[in-house]
Design an enzyme around this catalytic site. Structure first.
Site, PDB file in Angstrom:
ATOM      1  N   PHE A  79      21.643  61.128 154.188  1.00 27.28           N
ATOM      2  CA  PHE A  79      22.100  61.000 153.764  1.00 27.28           C
ATOM      3  C   PHE A  79      21.235  62.781 153.243  1.00 27.28           C
ATOM      4  CE2 PHE A  79      18.468  61.590 149.786  1.00 27.28           C
ATOM      5  CZ  PHE A  79      19.557  61.373 148.619  1.00 27.28           C
ATOM      6  N   GLU A  80      21.597  63.352 152.194  1.00 28.97           N
ATOM      7  CA  GLU A  80      20.763  64.606 152.102  1.00 28.97           C
ATOM      8  C   GLU A  80      20.814  65.151 150.494  1.00 28.97           C
ATOM      9  OE1 GLU A  80      21.971  67.600 154.620  1.00 28.97           O
ATOM     10  OE2 GLU A  80      20.479  67.555 156.403  1.00 28.97           O
ATOM     11  N   ILE A  81      20.054  65.039 149.837  1.00 29.98           N
ATOM     12  CA  ILE A  81      20.538  65.985 148.615  1.00 29.98           C
ATOM     13  C   ILE A  81      19.555  67.308 148.498  1.00 29.98           C
ATOM     14  CG2 ILE A  81      20.317  65.742 146.013  1.00 29.98           C
ATOM     15  CD1 ILE A  81      20.563  63.001 145.594  1.00 29.98           C
ATOM     16  N   TYR A 115      24.471  70.126 147.079  1.00 30.66           N
ATOM     17  CA  TYR A 115      25.000  69.257 147.325  1.00 30.66           C
ATOM     18  C   TYR A 115      24.626  67.917 148.051  1.00 30.66           C
ATOM     19  CZ  TYR A 115      22.791  69.450 151.974  1.00 30.66           C
ATOM     20  OH  TYR A 115      21.928  69.180 153.413  1.00 30.66           O
TER      21      TYR A 115
END
Ligand code: GDP
Ligand code: MN
Length: 388
Positions: free
Chosen positions: A274-276, A152
């Protein structure tokens, strides 16, 4: 700071340096954008979707999953669908994943929250904010709409991307075997997390986890050597009522210092708006154990633990620097803090301090090294950003 530098010394190369022709030749990853939002945040969500579409998703068409603790109204759904050609799903969050768990006395928790409000702790008096942080800490990846995804990318209302992202970050992360990616690291407000580190540290000790090199990123350098903890104490576990959750508790219990490493939190954390990341990490038994222990302390309510320090300390306990990717090539802003790759003096794109040195020019190398030695992403505020 040295800790950030340390993250990637050998492992973390910038994926792409510069805006190229978008590379869409490979098949997509099994991934989605995740956006938690309220109906009233529609305008902010539009801004974010417009920005990510313009700079990335018009080429890649990754699906979106919108989540809300209440039902999204039809205006929200219809409007959002108009801003992207990618698939969009809207989900409501089960009350089991939001709000007070059944082992906590709501009256005690509400009083705790009111106290934090009186103490002017940022968002401390807002019950919904506590619920949101707990949801992002231990539940979003269990939502049924995310079950089919392996990756995600978190999106928030009112964020902005400045630079085109012309490669697929999911695929690059998969190729280089990364688990968690960030763009900004900042310091947490101390008063929101007075006891968070005691618990994270105790988790580490109780489970006999030795640092793989990332934990140090979160430890305040101590002037004197930490004292050795005898072997027996090291194995000591937490009192039962802490692990079980104690509904009658009016404050979060102090942990026996022997269960800790004798270290102090430096307040550093990856900014999680923000994160992946790889969902299987959150779904692992290790992460679940970590979340359970943190949760049962009551710290999501009696203090105002953010999901950012939770994710970060879990990473510190469970991951290694090679598992983390710093997206230094992403231009990104959330409210007042931004990361802009063009801030690097005299060059378009900051070179990673962790890249092999590619130039033979000694003077240039020295310049680069000096720049990166003094560059502090914790303090970075984006003044002079040249992206748009
Ligand atoms: P900040 O970034 O820490 O200032 O906090 P935000 O207000 O941006 O909240 C973080 C994220 O959680 C955003 O995506 C919000 O839309 C979302 N959020 C916060 N509170 C709630 C809530 O009560 N309900 C829902 N559905 N989303 C929320
Ligand atoms: Mn926000």
């Amino acid at each position: 700071p040295p800790a950030i530098r340390k993250i990637s010394e050998e492992h973390d190369k910038v994926f792409v340096t510069g805006c190229l022709e978008p590379d869409t030749s490979q098949p997509r990853a099994n991934a989605a954008f995740v956006v938690l939002a309220r109906n009233k945040e529609l305008d902010g969500v539009i801004q974010s979707v417009k920005s990510i579409e313009r700079h990335f998703n018009r080429w890649y068409h990754y699906p979106y999953v919108f989540l809300n603790d209440a039902e999204f109204n039809s205006t929200f759904k219809e409007t959002i669908t108009n801003y992207t050609s990618a698939p969009v799903e809207f989900g409501t969050i089960d009350p089991k994943m939001w709000g007070f768990p059944d082992w906590i006395d709501p009256k005690v928790a509400k009083e705790g929250i009111a106290k934090q409000g009186d103490a002017a702790i940022m968002y401390g008096g807002m019950e919904s904010y506590h619920a949101m942080c707990r949801f992002y800490s231990g539940f979003f990846y269990k939502h049924e709409l995310l079950a089919k995804y392996e990756w995600y990318w978190r999106l928030e209302p009112e964020i902005k991307y400045f630079c085109d992202i012309t490669y697929d970050p999911f695929l690059r992360m998969i190729e280089s075997n990364k688990t968690y990616g960030f763009t900004i690291a900042v310091k947490e407000l101390k008063e929101t997390v007075p006891n968070i580190f005691r618990y994270a540290s105790a988790y580490k000790r109780i489970n006999n986890l030795t640092s793989q090199g990332l934990w140090e990123m979160f430890v305040e350098p101590q002037p004197e050597e930490p004292k050795d903890v005898p072997e027996e104490d090291a194995k000591q576990s937490l009192p039962e009522e802490i692990l079980r959750g104690d509904p009658s508790r009016a404050s979060i219990p102090d942990i026996d210092p022997e269960a800790m490493e004798g270290e102090k939190y430096n307040m550093c954390h990856f900014w999680s708006n923000f994160e992946i990341a790889r969902l299987s990490w959150f779904r692992s038994k290790e992460y679940e154990d970590f979340f359970q222990m943190m949760d049962r302390s009551g710290g999501f309510w009696m203090e105002r633990w953010g999901d950012a320090p939770i994710h970060s300390l879990a990473a510190g306990a469970l991951l290694a620097p090679r598992d983390i990717h710093y997206f230094r090539d992403f231009g990104y802003r959330h409210t007042t803090i931004q990361h802009c790759p063009a801030n690097a003096p005299a060059r378009q794109m900051p070179r990673s301090p962790f890249l092999e040195v590619t130039t033979k020019d000694e003077k240039k190398r020295k310049e680069e090294d000096e720049y990166w030695d003094s560059w502090d992403p914790v303090k970075e505020n984006g003044v002079g950003c040249r992206c748009r």
